[in-house]
Design a protein around this motif. Sequence first.
Motif, short mmCIF file in Angstrom:
data_model
loop_
_atom_site.label_atom_id
_atom_site.label_comp_id
_atom_site.label_asym_id
_atom_site.label_seq_id
_atom_site.Cartn_x
_atom_site.Cartn_y
_atom_site.Cartn_z
N THR A 150 0.82 -1.21 0.00
CA THR A 150 0.00 0.00 0.00
C THR A 150 0.86 1.26 0.00
O THR A 150 0.56 2.24 -0.69
CB THR A 150 -0.94 0.01 1.21
N ALA A 151 1.94 1.24 0.79
CA ALA A 151 2.85 2.39 0.83
C ALA A 151 3.50 2.63 -0.52
O ALA A 151 3.61 3.77 -0.98
CB ALA A 151 3.91 2.18 1.92
N VAL A 152 3.94 1.57 -1.17
CA VAL A 152 4.59 1.72 -2.48
C VAL A 152 3.59 2.22 -3.52
O VAL A 152 3.91 3.09 -4.34
CB VAL A 152 5.23 0.39 -2.93
N ALA A 153 2.38 1.69 -3.50
CA ALA A 153 1.36 2.14 -4.45
C ALA A 153 1.05 3.62 -4.25
O ALA A 153 0.94 4.39 -5.22
CB ALA A 153 0.09 1.30 -4.31
N PHE A 154 0.91 4.04 -3.00
CA PHE A 154 0.63 5.45 -2.71
C PHE A 154 1.80 6.32 -3.17
O PHE A 154 1.62 7.35 -3.82
CB PHE A 154 0.40 5.64 -1.21
N GLY A 155 3.02 5.89 -2.84
CA GLY A 155 4.20 6.67 -3.24
C GLY A 155 4.36 6.76 -4.74
O GLY A 155 4.72 7.82 -5.27
N ALA A 156 4.09 5.67 -5.45
CA ALA A 156 4.20 5.68 -6.91
C ALA A 156 3.19 6.63 -7.52
O ALA A 156 3.51 7.38 -8.46
CB ALA A 156 4.02 4.27 -7.46
N ALA A 157 1.97 6.62 -7.00
CA ALA A 157 0.95 7.54 -7.51
C ALA A 157 1.34 8.99 -7.26
O ALA A 157 1.14 9.87 -8.11
CB ALA A 157 -0.39 7.22 -6.87
N GLU A 158 1.90 9.27 -6.09
CA GLU A 158 2.34 10.63 -5.77
C GLU A 158 3.51 11.05 -6.65
O GLU A 158 3.60 12.21 -7.08
CB GLU A 158 2.73 10.73 -4.30
N ALA A 159 4.43 10.12 -6.91
CA ALA A 159 5.57 10.44 -7.77
C ALA A 159 5.10 10.79 -9.18
O ALA A 159 5.60 11.73 -9.80
CB ALA A 159 6.54 9.26 -7.81
N GLU A 160 4.12 10.05 -9.67
CA GLU A 160 3.60 10.36 -11.01
C GLU A 160 2.84 11.68 -10.99
O GLU A 160 2.96 12.48 -11.93
CB GLU A 160 2.68 9.23 -11.48
N ARG A 161 2.08 11.94 -9.95
CA ARG A 161 1.31 13.18 -9.88
C ARG A 161 2.21 14.40 -9.81
O ARG A 161 1.92 15.43 -10.43
CB ARG A 161 0.39 13.14 -8.65
N THR A 162 3.29 14.29 -9.05
CA THR A 162 4.16 15.44 -8.83
C THR A 162 5.33 15.52 -9.81
O THR A 162 6.01 16.55 -9.88
CB THR A 162 4.74 15.42 -7.41
#
Length: 261
Positions: A150-162
């Motif tokens: 879950t942490a990796v999925a959240f971080g990956a989504a944030e990295a793509e967003r930002t």
Amino acid sequence: MTILVGIDGSTPSRSALEWATSRARSLGEGVRLVHVIDDEWGIAGRDVAQQAEDAGADVIESARRAAGVPVEELVLHGSPAWTLAGLAGPDDLVVVGTHKTGFLHGRALGSRSIVVASLAAGSVAVIPDAAVPRTRQSIVVGVAAGSWETAVAFGAAEAERTGEELLLVHCVPEDAPAAVLDDGNRLLGEARRYAAEHSTAAHVRSRISRRAPAVALLDASRSARLLVVAPTRGSVDRAGFLGSVTHAILLNITCPVVIAR
């Protein structure tokens, strides 16, 4: 996902509001502003309780004007941390501020942000008091065996967003044998592949640290835009519901931290 922001008029809550509305704006979403009037004010008498009501209305109005995104306003009575945590569903994000910054090296009682992070059913973002410099870069994710997806999925989504780089960090003891290092490298390989499934644009790096997990993650995220961790519960008897690593990170926070559920 609903973004709930706990506000009380303090500097940390203003930092939380700024972080939450910036995120909501980029996602084309709104936020829910939540102000909880502590029931203890009522014990002091009717006049004091009325003053608390009036102050709460001012806090909500000020936050609404500052938000710059669609808002829903909610004023409740109760224990602030417990009430705010109880509002969040499993898919929601609760955003709270904290005055706890720097390295304290110890336990501190009474931090509402830690209580919210412990009790909320959904993910929680804890935003430090100081404004986040615009020069901050990278999304750092702590990858712990058994609780990283879950942490990796959240971080990956944030990295793509930002548009920021994603850094995955796994910690092993300094005296760990070669087999433990091999397991750590395999785990990071799985985490990199998992991150790629959740973000096709983000550049992903990973590394193993031989330092204590909380120290390593705080150090890696000192200049990061965001640190994402999972709410591991390995030391409930010592550090409450979050586990000792997450608890220590929130006490010594150096950048915005998301506890991803």
